[in-house]
Design a protein around this motif. Structure first.
Motif, PDB file in Angstrom:
ATOM      1  N   THR A  16      38.894  48.924  35.220  1.00  0.00           N
ATOM      2  CA  THR A  16      39.216  47.591  34.731  1.00  0.00           C
ATOM      3  C   THR A  16      40.653  47.569  34.232  1.00  0.00           C
ATOM      4  N   PRO A  48      43.681  45.437  32.511  1.00  0.00           N
ATOM      5  CA  PRO A  48      44.041  44.223  31.779  1.00  0.00           C
ATOM      6  C   PRO A  48      45.028  43.381  32.582  1.00  0.00           C
ATOM      7  N   GLU A  49      45.163  42.133  32.218  1.00  0.00           N
ATOM      8  CA  GLU A  49      46.039  41.212  32.934  1.00  0.00           C
ATOM      9  C   GLU A  49      47.463  41.767  33.003  1.00  0.00           C
ATOM     10  N   GLY A  50      48.009  41.747  34.177  1.00  0.00           N
ATOM     11  CA  GLY A  50      49.385  42.202  34.373  1.00  0.00           C
ATOM     12  C   GLY A  50      49.514  43.661  34.787  1.00  0.00           C
ATOM     13  N   GLU A  51      48.477  44.478  34.557  1.00  0.00           N
ATOM     14  CA  GLU A  51      48.600  45.904  34.873  1.00  0.00           C
ATOM     15  C   GLU A  51      48.523  46.177  36.374  1.00  0.00           C
ATOM     16  N   GLU A  53      49.816  44.336  38.718  1.00  0.00           N
ATOM     17  CA  GLU A  53      51.157  44.092  39.237  1.00  0.00           C
ATOM     18  C   GLU A  53      52.085  45.249  38.893  1.00  0.00           C
ATOM     19  N   LYS A  90      42.983  45.753  44.478  1.00  0.00           N
ATOM     20  CA  LYS A  90      42.212  45.129  43.401  1.00  0.00           C
ATOM     21  C   LYS A  90      40.716  45.173  43.712  1.00  0.00           C
TER      22      LYS A  90
END
Length: 270
Positions: free
Chosen positions: A251, A253-256, A258, A232
């Motif tokens: 960048t 997005p949220e969850g990508e 993981e 990250k």
């Protein structure tokens, strides 16, 4: 009976020269003795020492440059093992009992695989294998390291029991796949995974096979293994870790993140 005698005479003429050699291998008629303490000629080089005919005696002969793995502590084998570590071959292969099972297990190569076969495979890599541009000596040293590791594992015995058959995917990356690696990384990178096969189609960036395993080279700072945290940090601002890198920030997005980690560690995470 009359028919059988000529056959037996012919057979005796063929077998007699072989038997006559007894304890003295025909190899020594042309080649001087060396490393005699390691065993007979065939211990290192194979071949058939019973025959005087070169084509028979040299059948499946192991050339000297690929036989150094049989000599304990030989320089070519040591150099080859250093190359295995330096270029992180274990990110995809098992070598000397350690590594990832993403590509061929080099301790358990198919019967009939020769040093020359391995040498050529290193110089002409399969799809998704990085091209390391090794010179002739480096490829020879790597062959000796691979053969030494396989020999050691065979001597230990028992490995492989209960293991599932390995399926290696050499299918090229498909940009139509709906996963985060193809969308965010595939334009510049490639990666071989056990569950999804080959991903990505770019060759600008490093090959990311086995990135999140213990066998991949350390992070840009060279101190810690790659993991979700270091990955990250790198994606957010690569130049903060390596000032001269050409990679731009990515960048997610949220969850990508993981999902990307799931793909690279072969967990369900598409």
């Amino acid at each position: 009976m009359a028919v059988r005698f000529p056959f037996l005479i012919a057979l005796a003429l063929v077998v007699a020269p072989v038997a006559a050699h007894g304890a003295t291998p025909s190899c020594l008629k042309c080649h001087p003795t060396h490393y005699g303490s390691l065993g007979s000629c065939v211990t290192c080089h194979g071949g058939d020492p019973r025959s005087d005919r070169p084509r028979i005696a040299h059948h499946d002969l192991v050339p000297g440059r690929f036989a150094w793995f049989t000599v304990p502590g030989s320089a070519p084998t040591r150099r080859g093992r250093d190359l295995v570590e330096q270029f992180a071959c274990r990110r995809c292969h098992i070598v000397a009992g350690k590594g990832n099972r993403l590509a061929a297990d080099l301790d358990r190569l198919p019967s009939g695989t020769t040093g020359q076969t391995i040498f050529e495979a290193i110089g002409n890599p399969a799809l998704l294998m990085p091209q390391f541009h090794f010179d002739e000596r480096q490829k020879t040293d790597l062959v000796n390291a691979v053969l030494a590791g396989a020999r050691e594992e065979t001597a230990k015995g028992g490995r492989g029991k209960g293991e599932s058959p390995q399926v290696v995917h050499f299918q090229d990356g498909d940009t139509r796949r709906d996963n985060v690696f193809e969308k965010r990384c595939g334009a510049c990178h490639r990666a071989l995974t056990r569950t999804l096969g080959g991903l990505g189609h770019g060759a600008i960036g490093p090959n990311l096979s086995g990135l999140l395993s213990e066998f991949y080279p350390k992070t840009a700072e060279g101190r810690t293994p790659w993991g979700q945290g270091p990955l990250k940090k790198w994606l957010d601002n690569p130049r903060r870790s390596r000032a001269q890198t050409q990679m731009r920030p990515v960048t997610l997005p949220e969850g990508e993140l993981e999902k990307l980690v799931g793909i690279l560690t072969d967990r369900q995470g598409r």
